[in-house]
Design an enzyme around this catalytic site. Structure first.
Site, PDB file in Angstrom:
ATOM      1  CB  SER A 200      -0.882   0.005   1.241  1.00  0.00           C
ATOM      2  OG  SER A 200      -1.385   1.309   1.460  1.00  0.00           O
ATOM      3  CE1 TYR A 215      -4.671  -1.541   4.392  1.00  0.00           C
ATOM      4  CE2 TYR A 215      -3.924   0.759   4.379  1.00  0.00           C
ATOM      5  CZ  TYR A 215      -4.221  -0.409   3.707  1.00  0.00           C
ATOM      6  OH  TYR A 215      -4.073  -0.464   2.353  1.00  0.00           O
TER       7      TYR A 215
END
Ligand SMILES: *[C@@H]1O[C@H](CO)[C@@H](O)[C@H](O)[C@H]1NC(C)=O
Length: 240
Positions: A200, A215
């Site tokens: 990410s 996350y």
């Protein structure tokens, strides 16, 4: 000859030789760079079939294959001639994607494993065992750890439900690690393979990602995990 407006104009019926020379050089450059570009495109994305399968192996395993990037990767890998093991938590969606894949690539063999990567410890060990059994004896060349979980919305860490952050860690960290662990040994034995871990931008581009702490940290894990394995397995021809 230069016109009064500064534009070159041709006085004769035929352009001068120097101009033809320039055109020839220019065309040559255009043709060469276009050829290079097309060749690159072809090598990277378009060349059908045997290349990926020959280079890495006949089968690909894709997690989170029912939606988004995972589904797109599955379809593309099938078009490239690989057979697929699709992993997802929703049996209905898995069978739907399986049908889509077979429509796009009729010769593609598809196996599905229903596995909720964010489930409890029992789901995890059973799911990983099912994946290990499914890939046993298959020439798995490519693993795509695509499945990822995040919070439903921006939340202070102390306010994130325990089940929510636990699921994020399980999917992004534990499942990716365990599935890689299940698939890599055969790649090492065969001296070929590729593992694609979907990371990410939150861990690579942003110095911090407040309100998505678990996350972002989990994606940082994937980043470091991939880079480290990439170095470890270079000698075994396994690409990460
Ligand atoms: C699975 O996907 C179908 C179709 O998108 C949906 O209707 C169903 O609710 C999903 N099941 C679960 C358990 O999420």
């Amino acid at each position: 000859m230069i016109s009064t407006t500064g534009e070159p104009v041709w006085t004769g019926s035929r352009p001068p030789p120097w101009f033809m020379g320039l055109i020839a050089v220019g065309l040559h450059a255009v043709v060469v760079s276009a050829a290079t570009f097309i060749n690159w495109l072809y090598r990277s994305f378009l060349r059908p079939g045997k290349d990926l399968a020959q280079r890495y192996g006949a089968w690909a395993v894709v997690t989170g294959a029912t939606d988004g990037i995972g589904r797109a990767m599955a379809l593309e890998l099938a078009r490239q001639g690989l057979h697929l093991v699709l992993i997802g938590r929703n049996a209905t969606k898995l069978s739907h994607v399986g049908k889509e894949v077979q429509k796009a690539a009729p010769s593609c063999k598809v196996m599905s494993v229903v596995f909720d990567l964010g489930g409890d410890t029992h789901d995890m060990s059973r799911g990983v065992a099912t994946v290990a059994a499914a890939v046993e004896g298959l020439d798995v060349g490519i693993l795509v750890n695509n499945a990822g979980a995040t919070y439903p919305g921006a939340t202070y860490f102390h306010e994130v439900d325990t089940q929510v952050w636990e699921a994020v860690v399980r999917v992004n960290v534990e499942a990716a690690t365990r599935i890689t662990r299940a698939v890599v040994p055969a790649m090492v034995r065969r001296r070929r393979g590729a593992v694609i871990n979907v990371g990410s931008g939150s861990s690579v581009v942003l110095p911090a990602f407040p309100l998505y702490a678990v996350y972002a940290a989990s994606k940082e894990y994937i980043d470091k995990f991939s880079r480290s394995l990439s170095t470890e397995y270079k000698q075994y021809e396994v690409d990460l």
